[in-house]
Design a protein around this motif. Structure first.
Motif, PDB file in Angstrom:
ATOM      1  N   VAL A  87       0.878  -1.145   0.068  1.00 55.71           N
ATOM      2  CA  VAL A  87       0.008   0.034   0.072  1.00 55.71           C
ATOM      3  C   VAL A  87       0.922   1.284   0.036  1.00 55.71           C
ATOM      4  N   MET A  88       2.060   1.234   0.397  1.00 57.58           N
ATOM      5  CA  MET A  88       2.746   2.617   0.560  1.00 57.58           C
ATOM      6  C   MET A  88       3.073   3.110  -0.693  1.00 57.58           C
ATOM      7  N   PRO A  89       3.237   2.336  -1.995  1.00 54.49           N
ATOM      8  CA  PRO A  89       3.461   3.043  -3.381  1.00 54.49           C
ATOM      9  C   PRO A  89       2.178   3.935  -3.338  1.00 54.49           C
ATOM     10  N   GLU A 111      10.276   1.998  11.847  1.00 52.35           N
ATOM     11  CA  GLU A 111      11.406   1.350  11.263  1.00 52.35           C
ATOM     12  C   GLU A 111      11.062   0.881   9.759  1.00 52.35           C
ATOM     13  N   MET A 112       9.937   0.145   9.676  1.00 53.07           N
ATOM     14  CA  MET A 112       9.388  -0.409   8.416  1.00 53.07           C
ATOM     15  C   MET A 112       9.016   0.711   7.384  1.00 53.07           C
ATOM     16  N   LEU A 113       8.375   1.653   7.844  1.00 51.75           N
ATOM     17  CA  LEU A 113       7.859   2.649   7.214  1.00 51.75           C
ATOM     18  C   LEU A 113       8.962   3.755   6.721  1.00 51.75           C
ATOM     19  N   THR A 114       9.881   3.977   7.193  1.00 51.75           N
ATOM     20  CA  THR A 114      11.092   5.000   6.859  1.00 51.75           C
ATOM     21  C   THR A 114      11.675   4.676   5.535  1.00 51.75           C
ATOM     22  N   PRO A 115      12.045   3.353   5.183  1.00 54.68           N
ATOM     23  CA  PRO A 115      12.760   3.189   3.944  1.00 54.68           C
ATOM     24  C   PRO A 115      11.561   2.911   2.692  1.00 54.68           C
ATOM     25  N   LEU A 116      10.285   2.641   3.161  1.00 60.23           N
ATOM     26  CA  LEU A 116       9.340   2.683   2.275  1.00 60.23           C
ATOM     27  C   LEU A 116       8.964   4.118   1.600  1.00 60.23           C
TER      28      LEU A 116
END
Length: 296
Positions: A87-89, A111-116
């Motif tokens: 969903v992040m795209p 931590e999961m969200l930051t690189p995405l």
């Protein structure tokens, strides 16, 4: 200060199953402040891959993604990364984290969200997070741990998963109120949210046809300090919005309180309408206007 920009409205949070384009569209086209596109409880395990794609595509086609959030699956189930990668795209406005068991879970999600966010050109840290903080027995003991949790803007509570974890067959008293364990969950959520400086959001009312009961309950929890409520049916949204919107009399009184303090700079107490008011009254008045989207 522009209150409406610092305290976005969070009165109504409407769930919509992520495997139904029709229900997602109906929810998003309605008046809910936040729409929760659900990848967790309302989607069967075998349908989750399809639901992820549907939510991603639905978000991509909307211009109002700021108010379109996604309820991901809990960290303990191993599905969260798949949800985020899907969903992040499409840059949802926020994420709703179920079965959170303390600040460490919100930090793990960050931590999961930051690189995405970096990978998809999303402003760092802009994806907000709300956490369901009472759905397991362990979580109940950690509701006061969320201060400083990254991205966190709201905390809510739930009785259904907690009831299942306890093996409890009864959630409600004969008068319709919650049994003590669940009232404790409601109180711990409220206290934890206040300690963390985020919004407390009341849990669902399962009987979506009882709008009078919903109105009474929403008014009751707003009086306790809750700022919004979860909804499971579009018919509940208008009632919730109305219940959590300050009335004209409340706004007029709040303005009078603020004016009284402004006319007496440097003082800790002022008199208004025969009552003595101190600084907590001023803070309450300022918060009420902020909730109404009125500049203070």
């Amino acid at each position: 200060m522009n209150a409406s920009s610092t305290r976005p409205r969070m009165r109504s949070w409407l769930f919509a199953p992520g495997d139904s384009e029709k229900k997602m569209a109906k929810a998003a086209d309605g008046p809910a402040d936040i729409v929760l596109l659900d990848l967790e409880d309302s989607v069967a395990p075998e349908s989750k891959p399809m639901a992820r794609e549907m939510v991603r595509d639905f978000l991509a086609g909307r211009a109002d993604r700021e108010r379109l959030w996604v309820r991901v699956n809990p960290l303990s189930g191993g599905e969260t990364v798949r949800d985020l990668e899907a969903v992040m795209p499409s840059a949802p406005g926020g994420l709703f984290l179920p079965k959170a068991e303390g600040r460490a879970d919100v930090e793990a999600l960050d931590e999961m969200l930051t690189p995405l966010e970096q990978a998809h050109g999303i402003a760092p840290g802009s994806t907000r997070v709300a956490a369901l903080v009472t759905e397991t027995p362990r979580a109940m003991f950690r509701t006061g741990d969320y201060e400083g949790a990254p991205r966190l803007v709201a905390m809510s509570w739930g009785a259904e998963d907690l009831s299942s974890a306890l093996g409890a067959r009864v959630q409600f008293r004969s008068d319709g109120g919650y049994m003590p364990t669940y009232e404790l969950a409601r109180s711990l959520c409220l206290l934890g949210a206040a300690a963390a400086g985020v919004a407390a959001i009341e849990t669902i009312q399962a009987d979506f046809r009882d709008l009078d009961g919903l109105r009474e309950r929403a008014g009751m929890v707003r009086g306790q300090g809750y700022r919004g409520m979860l909804a499971i049916h579009p018919a509940q949204v208008e009632v919730i919005n109305e219940a959590f919107t300050p009335g004209e009399d409340e706004i007029a009184h709040a303005r009078a309180v603020i004016s009284a303090f402004a006319a007496n700079p440097g003082t800790g107490t002022v008199g208004l309408d025969g009552a003595m008011l101190d600084r907590p009254h001023l803070l309450l008045a300022q918060a009420l206007l902020a909730d109404a989207g009125i500049d203070t």
